[in-house]
Design a protein around this motif. Structure first.
Motif, PDB file in Angstrom:
ATOM      1  N   PHE A 162       0.829  -1.204   0.000  1.00  0.00           N
ATOM      2  CA  PHE A 162       0.000   0.000   0.000  1.00  0.00           C
ATOM      3  C   PHE A 162       0.863   1.252   0.000  1.00  0.00           C
ATOM      4  O   PHE A 162       0.584   2.220  -0.721  1.00  0.00           O
ATOM      5  CB  PHE A 162      -0.920  -0.007   1.215  1.00  0.00           C
ATOM      6  N   GLY A 163       1.934   1.254   0.805  1.00  0.00           N
ATOM      7  CA  GLY A 163       2.832   2.407   0.841  1.00  0.00           C
ATOM      8  C   GLY A 163       3.495   2.649  -0.505  1.00  0.00           C
ATOM      9  O   GLY A 163       3.613   3.797  -0.962  1.00  0.00           O
ATOM     10  N   LEU A 164       3.943   1.581  -1.150  1.00  0.00           N
ATOM     11  CA  LEU A 164       4.568   1.725  -2.467  1.00  0.00           C
ATOM     12  C   LEU A 164       3.554   2.190  -3.508  1.00  0.00           C
ATOM     13  O   LEU A 164       3.891   2.945  -4.421  1.00  0.00           O
ATOM     14  CB  LEU A 164       5.197   0.398  -2.888  1.00  0.00           C
ATOM     15  N   LEU A 165       2.308   1.729  -3.380  1.00  0.00           N
ATOM     16  CA  LEU A 165       1.267   2.166  -4.306  1.00  0.00           C
ATOM     17  C   LEU A 165       1.038   3.670  -4.182  1.00  0.00           C
ATOM     18  O   LEU A 165       0.925   4.379  -5.192  1.00  0.00           O
ATOM     19  CB  LEU A 165      -0.026   1.405  -4.024  1.00  0.00           C
ATOM     20  N   VAL A 166       0.979   4.160  -2.946  1.00  0.00           N
ATOM     21  CA  VAL A 166       0.837   5.604  -2.724  1.00  0.00           C
ATOM     22  C   VAL A 166       2.038   6.340  -3.312  1.00  0.00           C
ATOM     23  O   VAL A 166       1.910   7.418  -3.910  1.00  0.00           O
ATOM     24  CB  VAL A 166       0.694   5.900  -1.218  1.00  0.00           C
ATOM     25  N   SER A 167       3.220   5.750  -3.156  1.00  0.00           N
ATOM     26  CA  SER A 167       4.440   6.368  -3.667  1.00  0.00           C
ATOM     27  C   SER A 167       4.430   6.484  -5.187  1.00  0.00           C
ATOM     28  O   SER A 167       4.926   7.466  -5.747  1.00  0.00           O
ATOM     29  CB  SER A 167       5.653   5.549  -3.213  1.00  0.00           C
ATOM     30  N   THR A 168       3.865   5.495  -5.875  1.00  0.00           N
ATOM     31  CA  THR A 168       3.823   5.552  -7.341  1.00  0.00           C
ATOM     32  C   THR A 168       2.866   6.624  -7.847  1.00  0.00           C
ATOM     33  O   THR A 168       3.014   7.118  -8.971  1.00  0.00           O
ATOM     34  CB  THR A 168       3.406   4.193  -7.926  1.00  0.00           C
ATOM     35  N   TYR A 169       1.874   6.991  -7.023  1.00  0.00           N
ATOM     36  CA  TYR A 169       0.915   8.010  -7.416  1.00  0.00           C
ATOM     37  C   TYR A 169       1.343   9.411  -6.992  1.00  0.00           C
ATOM     38  O   TYR A 169       0.710  10.390  -7.385  1.00  0.00           O
ATOM     39  CB  TYR A 169      -0.463   7.711  -6.817  1.00  0.00           C
ATOM     40  N   SER A 170       2.370   9.531  -6.179  1.00  0.00           N
ATOM     41  CA  SER A 170       2.790  10.830  -5.645  1.00  0.00           C
ATOM     42  C   SER A 170       4.029  11.330  -6.376  1.00  0.00           C
ATOM     43  O   SER A 170       4.895  10.541  -6.768  1.00  0.00           O
ATOM     44  CB  SER A 170       3.081  10.721  -4.146  1.00  0.00           C
ATOM     45  N   GLU A 171       4.101  12.647  -6.536  1.00  0.00           N
ATOM     46  CA  GLU A 171       5.263  13.262  -7.173  1.00  0.00           C
ATOM     47  C   GLU A 171       6.213  13.879  -6.163  1.00  0.00           C
ATOM     48  O   GLU A 171       7.383  14.080  -6.455  1.00  0.00           O
ATOM     49  CB  GLU A 171       4.797  14.343  -8.166  1.00  0.00           C
ATOM     50  N   THR A 172       5.706  14.211  -4.975  1.00  0.00           N
ATOM     51  CA  THR A 172       6.542  14.805  -3.931  1.00  0.00           C
ATOM     52  C   THR A 172       6.292  14.083  -2.611  1.00  0.00           C
ATOM     53  O   THR A 172       5.257  13.419  -2.434  1.00  0.00           O
ATOM     54  CB  THR A 172       6.226  16.304  -3.748  1.00  0.00           C
ATOM     55  N   GLN A 173       7.217  14.235  -1.676  1.00  0.00           N
ATOM     56  CA  GLN A 173       7.063  13.626  -0.362  1.00  0.00           C
ATOM     57  C   GLN A 173       5.897  14.252   0.397  1.00  0.00           C
ATOM     58  O   GLN A 173       5.263  13.586   1.221  1.00  0.00           O
ATOM     59  CB  GLN A 173       8.363  13.775   0.440  1.00  0.00           C
TER      60      GLN A 173
END
Length: 372
Positions: free
Chosen positions: A275-286
């Motif tokens: 789930f964390g990696l999925l959110v990371s793939t959709y985000s451009e910034t921290q």
């Protein structure tokens, strides 16, 4: 497997370069596990009670002493006037007002009954209902004592009496932190590993190294696996550290098998890191990743059974909680640590969380696009 090995080396080096890594891994969990179980205590005690005694008799004094010696109530005021007691409720200095009418003892002896008024401040509904239940139980018990004292022994022996013997299983002392510590540990692992995984790919994007990785012959599944494994190790370390704190600080030793807990931990990390990696793939910034994870973490904590039982939720909310791996892990922790459940008892929990993790990780792999 060589590309995966080199990627893991790179990930671990990057993690240990972070100066705040030790704080997130040990200091923050230690502080929260020590403080939160003491604060997150829903046992209602120290209910402020105002007593209006119009009788000032032996019976009214015994009743007041019985209530105050129970350990649940704190005397906010003892007066003869209703107006003073009402003022205490209006100023939030009293939660309950108990009014003992004039002729309380006389009516009990001569007529065998007496009405008594109880006023409850119901702004805090939980405290009001529980406090009223405590007070009603004590008054009922006092009523039985008076009845046994006033009636003749021969007459009381003819009436049937039901004695209830209560047995509390798994937590005989009803100690609240035994129930809360395992759940808080799950919340900590979710926050630490989930947030770290969510920031990982985004950090690569911000510092520009994601382009270098994209032009390498690393496959997408190798890249995702290389991002997952370091945080699995991190989660296992935090989990072990949390169990040590529970043992040293609260004398909580899992009744069930530790191997079962670590097995479920691996399955849970598979899901929450996906789930964390999925959110990371959709985000451009921290900042975007942090906002999304904070939103979902609030939902996880409120609807996972951490503070409120899932059985008390509406039917639609129960269905939603079945999509959260956190709710399964909290349930498993309480089952294994407190109850001593075995692998057979949690087999469906393992299956559901694994399926959730499979969907999330597959989604993350598909959503991550390498550009050349």
């Amino acid at each position: 497997m060589r590309p995966l090995w080199f990627l893991l080396q790179k990930e671990f080096r990057q993690i240990f370069r972070d100066r705040g890594f030790i704080g997130r891994l040990f200091i923050a969990p230690a502080i929260q596990l020590i403080l939160l179980p003491m604060a997150a205590n829903f046992t209602v005690k120290n209910v402020n009670l105002a007593i209006v005694d119009h009788d000032h008799s032996t019976f009214s004094t015994k009743l007041s002493n019985k209530i105050l010696s129970s350990g649940y109530f704190k005397l906010a005021g003892y007066t003869d006037f209703n107006s003073k007691a009402d003022k205490l409720i209006e100023n939030d200095k009293a939660d309950i007002v108990m009014e003992i009418p004039q002729g309380f003892e006389k009516n009990l002896i001569s007529e065998g009954s007496q009405k008594m008024a109880i006023e409850v401040n119901a702004i805090n509904g939980v405290k009001a209902s529980v406090g009223f239940a405590y007070l009603s139980g004590i008054v009922s018990d006092y009523n039985n004592d008076i009845r046994m004292e006033l009636l003749q022994p021969a007459r009381t022996n003819d009436q049937p009496v039901i004695d209830v013997i209560t047995s509390f299983w798994y937590n005989p002392a009803l100690t609240y932190y035994i129930f809360m510590v395992p759940a808080i540990l799950v919340s900590l692992i979710t926050g630490i590993t989930g947030l770290s995984a969510a920031f990982n790919i985004v950090k690569e994007k911000e510092i520009g190294t994601i382009e270098q990785i994209n032009v390498t012959p690393i496959k997408k599944w190798q890249f995702i696996l290389g991002k997952l494994i370091p945080f699995v190790v991190m989660g296992a370390v935090v989990f072990t550290f949390g169990l040590l704190i529970a043992w040293i600080g609260y004398s909580i030793v899992p009744i069930g098998n530790l191997a079962i807990l670590y097995l479920f931990l691996l399955v849970f990390l598979f899901a929450i890191l996906g789930f964390g990696l999925l959110v990371s793939t959709y985000s451009e910034t921290q900042q975007q990743a942090n906002s999304l994870m904070f939103l979902f973490m609030m939902v996880f904590n409120m609807m996972s059974g951490l503070y409120t039982p899932i059985d008390s939720m509406p039917d639609w909310a129960k269905l939603v909680t079945h999509l959260f791996p956190v709710s399964y892990f909290i349930d498993v922790m309480r089952m294994v640590v407190i109850k001593g459940s075995g692998l057979y008892d949690i087999r469906m929990h393992i299956l559901y969380v694994f399926l959730i993790g499979l969907v999330l990780n597959t989604w993350a792999i598909v959503n991550y696009r390498k550009t050349t």
